[in-house]
Design an enzyme around this catalytic site. Structure first.
Site, PDB file in Angstrom:
ATOM      1  N   SER A  15      76.001 102.751  -9.611  1.00 50.84           N
ATOM      2  CA  SER A  15      75.691 102.668  -8.178  1.00 50.84           C
ATOM      3  C   SER A  15      76.726 101.890  -7.368  1.00 50.84           C
ATOM      4  CB  SER A  15      74.318 102.008  -7.993  1.00 50.84           C
ATOM      5  OG  SER A  15      74.247 100.810  -8.740  1.00 50.84           O
ATOM      6  N   ARG A  16      77.584 101.146  -8.044  1.00 51.38           N
ATOM      7  CA  ARG A  16      78.565 100.312  -7.329  1.00 51.38           C
ATOM      8  C   ARG A  16      79.813 100.150  -8.189  1.00 51.38           C
ATOM      9  NH1 ARG A  16      77.134  95.034  -7.167  1.00 51.38           N
ATOM     10  NH2 ARG A  16      75.248  95.184  -8.429  1.00 51.38           N
ATOM     11  N   TYR A 156      79.901  85.563 -21.029  1.00 49.36           N
ATOM     12  CA  TYR A 156      80.499  86.861 -20.674  1.00 49.36           C
ATOM     13  C   TYR A 156      81.548  87.263 -21.726  1.00 49.36           C
ATOM     14  CZ  TYR A 156      82.794  90.354 -17.651  1.00 49.36           C
ATOM     15  OH  TYR A 156      83.331  91.505 -17.129  1.00 49.36           O
ATOM     16  N   LYS A 160      81.584  90.511 -24.203  1.00 47.00           N
ATOM     17  CA  LYS A 160      82.650  91.520 -24.145  1.00 47.00           C
ATOM     18  C   LYS A 160      83.421  91.605 -25.463  1.00 47.00           C
ATOM     19  CE  LYS A 160      81.730  92.933 -19.999  1.00 47.00           C
ATOM     20  NZ  LYS A 160      81.205  94.285 -19.793  1.00 47.00           N
ATOM     21  N   ILE A 189      89.567  93.657 -11.510  1.00 47.65           N
ATOM     22  CA  ILE A 189      89.340  94.847 -10.681  1.00 47.65           C
ATOM     23  C   ILE A 189      88.514  94.432  -9.456  1.00 47.65           C
ATOM     24  CG2 ILE A 189      88.492  97.240 -10.665  1.00 47.65           C
ATOM     25  CD1 ILE A 189      90.601  96.705 -12.902  1.00 47.65           C
TER      26      ILE A 189
HETATM   27  P1  NAP Z   1      79.430  95.451 -10.098  1.00 49.77           P
HETATM   28  O1  NAP Z   1      80.241  95.884  -8.943  1.00 49.77           O
HETATM   29  O2  NAP Z   1      78.690  94.172 -10.025  1.00 49.77           O
HETATM   30  O3  NAP Z   1      78.414  96.657 -10.493  1.00 49.77           O
HETATM   31  C1  NAP Z   1      77.553  96.502 -11.593  1.00 49.77           C
HETATM   32  C2  NAP Z   1      76.809  97.789 -11.834  1.00 49.77           C
HETATM   33  O4  NAP Z   1      75.982  97.585 -12.993  1.00 49.77           O
HETATM   34  C3  NAP Z   1      75.859  98.153 -10.698  1.00 49.77           C
HETATM   35  O5  NAP Z   1      75.785  99.557 -10.606  1.00 49.77           O
HETATM   36  C4  NAP Z   1      74.518  97.572 -11.155  1.00 49.77           C
HETATM   37  O6  NAP Z   1      73.372  98.218 -10.613  1.00 49.77           O
HETATM   38  C5  NAP Z   1      74.617  97.846 -12.641  1.00 49.77           C
HETATM   39  N1  NAP Z   1      73.729  96.988 -13.430  1.00 49.77           N
HETATM   40  C6  NAP Z   1      73.696  95.647 -13.508  1.00 49.77           C
HETATM   41  N2  NAP Z   1      72.736  95.246 -14.347  1.00 49.77           N
HETATM   42  C7  NAP Z   1      72.133  96.367 -14.805  1.00 49.77           C
HETATM   43  C8  NAP Z   1      71.064  96.635 -15.701  1.00 49.77           C
HETATM   44  N3  NAP Z   1      70.393  95.642 -16.308  1.00 49.77           N
HETATM   45  N4  NAP Z   1      70.729  97.915 -15.932  1.00 49.77           N
HETATM   46  C9  NAP Z   1      71.387  98.932 -15.338  1.00 49.77           C
HETATM   47  N5  NAP Z   1      72.390  98.748 -14.494  1.00 49.77           N
HETATM   48  C10 NAP Z   1      72.768  97.488 -14.223  1.00 49.77           C
HETATM   49  O7  NAP Z   1      80.337  95.320 -11.426  1.00 49.77           O
HETATM   50  P2  NAP Z   1      81.777  95.942 -11.756  1.00 49.77           P
HETATM   51  O8  NAP Z   1      82.812  94.950 -11.364  1.00 49.77           O
HETATM   52  O9  NAP Z   1      81.879  97.334 -11.273  1.00 49.77           O
HETATM   53  O10 NAP Z   1      81.731  95.916 -13.358  1.00 49.77           O
HETATM   54  C11 NAP Z   1      81.385  97.059 -14.122  1.00 49.77           C
HETATM   55  C12 NAP Z   1      81.676  96.771 -15.581  1.00 49.77           C
HETATM   56  O11 NAP Z   1      83.066  96.454 -15.738  1.00 49.77           O
HETATM   57  C13 NAP Z   1      80.911  95.563 -16.129  1.00 49.77           C
HETATM   58  O12 NAP Z   1      80.551  95.800 -17.472  1.00 49.77           O
HETATM   59  C14 NAP Z   1      81.937  94.451 -16.056  1.00 49.77           C
HETATM   60  O13 NAP Z   1      81.678  93.431 -16.972  1.00 49.77           O
HETATM   61  C15 NAP Z   1      83.201  95.211 -16.390  1.00 49.77           C
HETATM   62  N6  NAP Z   1      84.428  94.553 -15.934  1.00 49.77           N
HETATM   63  C16 NAP Z   1      84.631  94.287 -14.616  1.00 49.77           C
HETATM   64  C17 NAP Z   1      85.812  93.649 -14.224  1.00 49.77           C
HETATM   65  C18 NAP Z   1      86.116  93.349 -12.787  1.00 49.77           C
HETATM   66  O14 NAP Z   1      87.130  92.665 -12.549  1.00 49.77           O
HETATM   67  N7  NAP Z   1      85.350  93.817 -11.827  1.00 49.77           N
HETATM   68  C19 NAP Z   1      86.766  93.306 -15.197  1.00 49.77           C
HETATM   69  C20 NAP Z   1      86.507  93.584 -16.530  1.00 49.77           C
HETATM   70  C21 NAP Z   1      85.332  94.217 -16.895  1.00 49.77           C
HETATM   71  P3  NAP Z   1      72.729  97.741  -9.189  1.00 49.77           P
HETATM   72  O15 NAP Z   1      73.685  98.223  -8.126  1.00 49.77           O
HETATM   73  O16 NAP Z   1      71.425  98.437  -9.110  1.00 49.77           O
HETATM   74  O17 NAP Z   1      72.643  96.248  -9.251  1.00 49.77           O
END
Ligand code: NAP
Length: 248
Positions: A15-16, A156, A160, A189
């Protein structure tokens, strides 16, 4: 013709942020997609309305990735909707940062359950249809933090790093059945997850990245297209970093 034409994908947390970008790119490349969210129902519905059509199936489902029974129901819906699950992307994740001395048991448990147990829940239920079809690609979103660690993110980083060991093990377990499993390790990101950081921290990160920019969702979703497509049929058990060179 797209790289994922007629493939069926299940994506958690679509969703995001990175997940939304993966959903959009998968549909653009010809895939049918079911994606999940936890609470952003309105936003998920807008994405579905925008992407549905052109003969593609796009569905959003409220499903808590940390719940074993939710994963079971989700997979039932997925196998009723699609003949096979070609690609599973375990993307849902959260942060609950704190220094170890201040980290509560709840902060530890929540991050491990949503980030790591979720990968077990979804993989466990997706494997049966994949084994039956003798094909499938599982992509688990880890992080460079899972490889290098990060002060204030022990929960975290542990979740990971756990994903990496899990992915390598599954690759060994089911490779002979035509199923691949890889981990993807994004760097920094720009999403809601990183929006919480102050400007000085973001500048310090950007300065330390060889490509001198933060990553975008598309950088990660392009790598997911590669790992989900037939361009990577001899790639399994790997950790693909998408981090602008942060790890060199
Ligand atoms: P984000 O913008 O916070 O989005 C998180 C997404 O996960 C949202 O769609 C949220 O749904 C969903 N979510 C959270 N808890 C959930 C649950 N219990 N069940 C189902 N859905 C759930 O995060 P993001 O930055 O895109 O990160 C996505 C992935 O990439 C994560 O695993 C994160 O650890 C990894 N990552 C991110 C970065 C970075 O720099 N951003 C770097 C390395 C790895 P809702 O919208 O309904 O809350």
């Amino acid at each position: 013709m797209g790289l994922l034409e007629n493939k069926n994908a299940l994506i958690t947390g679509g969703s995001r942020g990175i997940g939304e970008s993966i959903v959009r790119e998968y549909v653009a490349q010809g895939a049918n997609v079911i994606f999940t969210y936890r609470s952003s129902a309105d936003r998920a519905n807008v994405i579905v309305e925008e992407l549905n059509g052109n003969g593609r199936i796009v569905k959003a489902v409220q499903s808590d990735a940390s719940s074993y029974t939710d994963a079971e129901s989700l997979m039932k819906l997925a196998t009723e909707t699609f003949e096979t699950i070609d690609v599973l992307i375990n993307n849902a994740g959260v942060t609950q940062d704190n220094l170890m001395l201040r980290m509560s048991e709840e902060q530890w448990d929540q991050v491990i359950e949503i980030n790591l147990k979720s990968v077990f829940n979804l993989t466990k239920h997706a494997l049966r249809p994949m084994l039956k079809a003798r094909k499938g690609s599982i992509i688990n979103i880890s992080s460079v933090v899972g490889v290098f660690g990060n002060a204030g993110q022990a929960n975290y980083a542990a979740s990971k790093a756990g994903i990496i060991g899990f992915s390598k093990s599954i690759a060994k377990e089911v490779g002979s059945r035509g199923i691949r499993c890889n981990a993807l390790a994004p760097g920094f990101i720009a999403t809601d997850m990183t929006d919480a950081l102050d400007e000085a921290t973001i500048k310090a990160y950007t300065d330390s990245i060889p490509l001198k920019r933060l990553g975008e969702g598309k950088d990660v979703s392009d790598a997911c297209v590669y790992l989900g497509s037939d361009m990577s049929t001899y790639v399994t058990g790997q950790v693909l970093s998408v981090c602008g060179g942060m790890n060199v």
